[in-house]
Design a protein around this motif. Structure first.
Motif: not given
Length: 427
Positions: A197-200, A216-219
């Motif tokens: 996980r992460g903003m990157d 896929f889900t952009v998250d």
């Protein structure tokens, strides 16, 4: 005897004797004196002797010459400085790939999202858009169960979860996932829950989707569906379909870039300065005097003068924080004044034409005085008691106080000055 001779000469038509030399000299002196008197009158008027009031010189006769009215207007002080048109300062690309440089683009090439910046060990280093630098490998976290799917899908051969121009949008819940695969946004069933996980991750997935690789889900979570999209992307680049993005595989920038000069040659190891870049928009850089940079405020409007005589609009985008002394030191007038770099952007890039680099001028607005009385600077006369004055059309002189000088005019004020009165331009 001499007297008779003189009479005879006269009677026989001889030319009269010239007047005594002293008489001619007196005539010359009188003419010169008259000129001095006229000049003295003019000087007395110009000097404004006793001219503090409106009666000063009221008996002086009007003189020939042009007159202009006192007008009320807005005076704007404009200053022009030198600048340089270009693409801005070249900065190194943050390439983290290691190995041998096997391909470099030509200087001046524009690279967009998904384009190849260079090749290291014959692997492409791809440009993506974002502000967060690539600082770690992106892939399925250790312990997260990957979906093997149908035979061969682990290598990206399957199309499950892919959206392209012919297949249409994916099911809102994502592509069907076989039993045991992780759901978007969560850990795989039976896995450890260590989904990356992460903003990157969000930044990378946003780019992947923009390039057309969806499903896929952009998250902020790198899931099995993300890995599948990565494999399809890797296949298009001719890379091994691992589903993992190495730290040296991509470089982020705020937008498309213009390639600068290369810091290494083909066959050299990839280093921090392997390649430089700039933005693709032309801009102007002014080395402004640090003591006179009050005009350089972000958002301030300026006018840029191009070499062909045309003018385009610009806007101050940034101002350097550190002042530096120009190279070469000072001259006869002492050391050169420190300067700060001021970057000016050009919104209408087409207005610059095909110029990529050129010396230009930048005109900016300094002080401004609205709704003031003004006259041409040439209408001012110096007063003997100090200060300045104006000569009226009937030969009077009135004292004035001067303000802002701009565009060949000067701001004037005083009890005897009014809008519309005519004043004389001294000859």
């Amino acid at each position: 005897m001499a007297e008779t001779v003189v009479q005879a000469d006269h009677e026989h038509g001889a030319a009269p004797a010239p007047p005594p030399r002293g008489r001619r000299g007196r005539r010359t002196v009188l003419v010169a004196s008259a000129l001095v008197v006229v000049a003295a009158v003019a000087v007395v008027g110009a000097l404004g002797l006793g001219g503090g009031g409106s009666q000063a010189g009221s008996s002086a006769p009007p003189r020939s010459g042009s007159t202009v009215p006192v007008t009320r207007t807005t005076l704007t002080e404009r200053t022009t400085v030198d600048g340089q048109l270009g693409y801005g300062t070249e900065i190194p690309l943050p390439v983290k790939a290691t190995g041998t440089v096997t391909w470099l683009p030509a200087e001046g090439t524009t690279v967009k999202r998904g384009g190849t910046l260079l090749r290291v060990d014959d692997r492409p280093v791809v440009l993506l858009y974002g502000t967060l630098p690539m600082y770690r490998e992106l892939g399925l976290a250790a312990g997260t169960r990957q979906n093997s799917g149908p035979a061969g899908d682990a290598e990206g051969s399957g199309d499950q979860g892919r959206t392209d121009e012919t297949s249409g949008d994916p099911d809102p819940s994502g592509s069907p996932a076989p039993s045991g695969s992780p759901t978007p946004g969560g850990a795989g069933a039976g896995g450890t829950g260590r989904t990356l996980r992460g903003m990157d991750v969000l930044q990378f997935e946003s780019n992947l989707a923009a390039l057309g690789y969806t499903g896929f889900t952009v998250d902020e979570e790198f899931t099995d569906l993300t890995a599948r999209a990565v494999k399809r992307w890797q296949r298009s680049l001719g890379l091994p379909q691992t589903g993992t993005v190495g730290i040296g595989d991509v470089v982020y920038s705020a937008g498309k870039v213009r390639i600068g000069h290369a810091g290494v040659r083909l066959g050299s190891p990839a280093t921090d300065d392997v390649l430089t870049y700039t933005g693709t928009s032309r801009k102007v850089v002014v080395n402004a005097s640090a003591a006179e940079d009050s005009w350089a405020v972000r958002g301030a409007a300026v006018t840029i003068g191009l070499p062909d005589g045309k003018s385009v609009k610009g806007e101050v985008a940034s101002v350097g924080k550190s002042a530096t002394a120009p190279e070469g030191g000072g001259g006869e007038d002492g050391p050169a004044a420190p300067t700060v770099p001021v970057t000016i952007t050009v919104k209408d890039q087409k207005s610059v034409g095909r110029l990529e680099s050129a010396p230009v001028t930048v005109e900016y607005v300094g002080r401004e005085r609205a709704d003031v009385l003004t006259v041409p600077v040439a209408a001012l006369v110096a007063l003997a008691e100090g200060g300045h004055g104006l000569e009226t059309a009937d030969g009077r002189f009135v004292a004035v106080k001067t303000g802002l000088f701009a565009d060949g005019r000067v701001e004037v004020s005083g009890s005897a000055v009014r809008e519309g009165m005519n004043v004389r331009i001294p000859e």
